[in-house]
Design an enzyme around this catalytic site. Structure first.
Site, short mmCIF file in Angstrom:
data_model
loop_
_atom_site.label_atom_id
_atom_site.label_comp_id
_atom_site.label_asym_id
_atom_site.label_seq_id
_atom_site.Cartn_x
_atom_site.Cartn_y
_atom_site.Cartn_z
N LYS A 186 0.84 -1.21 0.00
CA LYS A 186 0.00 0.00 0.00
C LYS A 186 0.87 1.26 0.00
O LYS A 186 2.08 1.19 0.21
CB LYS A 186 -0.92 0.00 1.22
CG LYS A 186 -1.67 -1.29 1.47
CD LYS A 186 -2.86 -1.49 0.58
CE LYS A 186 -3.60 -2.75 0.99
NZ LYS A 186 -4.67 -3.18 0.16
C1 LIG Z 1 -5.45 -4.35 0.76
C2 LIG Z 1 -6.91 -4.38 0.68
C3 LIG Z 1 -7.70 -4.76 1.76
C4 LIG Z 1 -7.12 -5.19 3.10
O1 LIG Z 1 -6.18 -6.16 2.99
P1 LIG Z 1 -5.38 -6.77 4.23
O2 LIG Z 1 -4.47 -7.72 3.56
O3 LIG Z 1 -6.39 -7.44 5.10
O4 LIG Z 1 -4.71 -5.65 4.95
C5 LIG Z 1 -9.06 -4.70 1.63
N1 LIG Z 1 -9.64 -4.28 0.49
C6 LIG Z 1 -8.93 -3.90 -0.58
C7 LIG Z 1 -9.64 -3.42 -1.79
C8 LIG Z 1 -7.54 -3.96 -0.53
O5 LIG Z 1 -6.81 -3.62 -1.60
#
Ligand SMILES: *Cc1c(COP(=O)(O)O)cnc(C)c1O
Length: 389
Positions: A186
């Protein structure tokens, strides 16, 4: 991610000495969970997005799960959401025993198309869970108007959208709750982590209790009032999150620059469609750089291009696969090919290219050159030149 067999990774966390130092200090403090860094991170995040409350948890998915639970969504409820997303935005609806109801996407923005909400509405609809895909804001005016008209809760999946704004307002702050995710790919990372933001103090309290076994502080200790979870996050992660949040404006600017390199280097490639530039009034904190193949029937070509790039040492991905066509979703919902044509068309053609704040101009040049070569080397790619979007 950074490790692995690829010369150019799909994503790479951007960690500097300040980040490292912050984590070391947290470790040395011997306060490793539920300590001052947690509160400091929550305050800093709330202030960054302009929300009264933030609750940090162990992942973005945990943030989504608790947002739904604390909003009272459960068995018998239907939640309108997009089939073009990372799977977690649908999984969390199943976690609480509710039913996801998909709404097809707008091919330009890749986000849920608000004009299609009406036809998905039933007497069981309780909420909308929009996803700001790749960080690009959903059309929040239309979406919030619809939600108000039909008295629906809005839980935003802003896990890809930290730093993005719609008409000056941070994503995640439009609905009753917004979820952020801080996985290493992210815009900023905590290693693993997530957070709920909300203006509802009661909801924030409930999330704090649910993340820690359903407990609450009492005069003489803790009481366990409800079924909860262990979605806590460590002080080490919060220290990293604080440091990354301080650097976020710089990290976002770098991502915007890397995206502009790709645009410059790929704008004349006929076979691919670049992401549409952001609409006016939209600040797009870019999570991924995803191009699409043009033409009509390209599933086989896409697979070959991905393979070809990987052979050249370039990590790339096919995200997102359409969620309504994943086996466990089909089994639960009876969904099938043809149900959401725009999503299926896009999902079959996307190529996510290596992208992060730490990718260099040289890497982007190599990726662009390799992609051009792959397209040229595959004879059947000629068909792709019939552009249709
Ligand atoms: C990254 C992401 C999440 C959360 O992911 P985790 O791996 O649980 O931190 C949720 N929704 C979207 C659209 C994502 O890209």
């Amino acid at each position: 991610m950074a490790a692995g067999p690829y010369r150019i990774p799909l994503s790479r966390p951007d960690i500097d000495d300040e980040d490292v130092q912050s984590v070391i200090e947290a470790l040395r403090s011997l306060r490793l969970s539920l300590g001052p860094k947690l509160h400091e991170f929550e305050e800093a995040l709330a202030s960054f997005v302009g929300a009264p409350h933030a609750v940090a948890v162990s992942s973005g998915t945990a943030a989504l799960h608790l947002s739904l639970l604390a909003s009272g969504i459960g068995p018998g409820d239907e939640v309108l959401t997009t089939p073009f997303s990372f799977v977690a935005s649908t999984s969390c609806i199943f976690y609480v025993g509710a039913q996801p109801v998909f709404v097809d996407i707008d091919e330009k923005t890749l986000n849920l198309d608000p004009s299609l909400l009406e036809r998905a509405l039933t007497s069981h609809t309780r909420a909308i869970l929009p996803v700001h895909v790749f960080g690009r804001p959903c059309e929040m005016n239309a979406l919030m108007n619809f939600a108000q008209r039909h008295q629906l809760e809005v839980i935003e999946d802003a896990c890809e959208a930290i730093g993005s704004r719609f008409l000056g307002r941070s994503l995640g702050t439009f609905g009753r709750a917004g979820a952020f995710g801080f996985y290493p790919n992210k815009q900023m990372t905590m290693g693993e982590g997530g957070a709920i933001v909300t203006s509802d103090a009661g909801l924030a309290d409930q999330c704090r209790s649910l993340r820690n076994h359903g407990s609450r502080a009492t005069r003489d200790g803790r009481s366990y009032d409800r079924l909860g979870y262990n979605y806590r996050i460590t002080e080490l992660q919060c220290a990293l999150g604080l440091s990354q949040l301080r650097r976020l404006p710089e990290l976002m600017a770098r991502r915007t620059e890397v995206a502009s390199w790709y645009r410059d280097l790929l704008s004349d490639v006929e076979e691919i469609i670049l992401p549409a530039p952001p609409a006016s009034g939209v600040d797009w904190s870019c999570f991924a750089f995803v191009v699409r193949l043009g033409g009509d029937s390209d599933r086989p070509y896409r697979g070959r291009i991905l393979q070809d790039l990987r052979t050249k040492g370039i990590e790339c991905s096919d995200y997102f696969p359409a969620i309504h066509l994943l086996p466990f979703v089909r089994e639960r919902l009876g969904s099938k090919p043809g149900d959401f044509p725009a999503c299926e068309k896009v999902a079959a053609r996307c190529i996510a290219l290596p992208f992060s704040s730490s990718h260099t101009h040289e890497e982007v040049e190599q990726v662009a050159a390799a992609l051009r070569a792959s397209l040229a080397e595959l004879p059947s790619c000629g068909d792709l030149r019939k552009r249709d979007v």
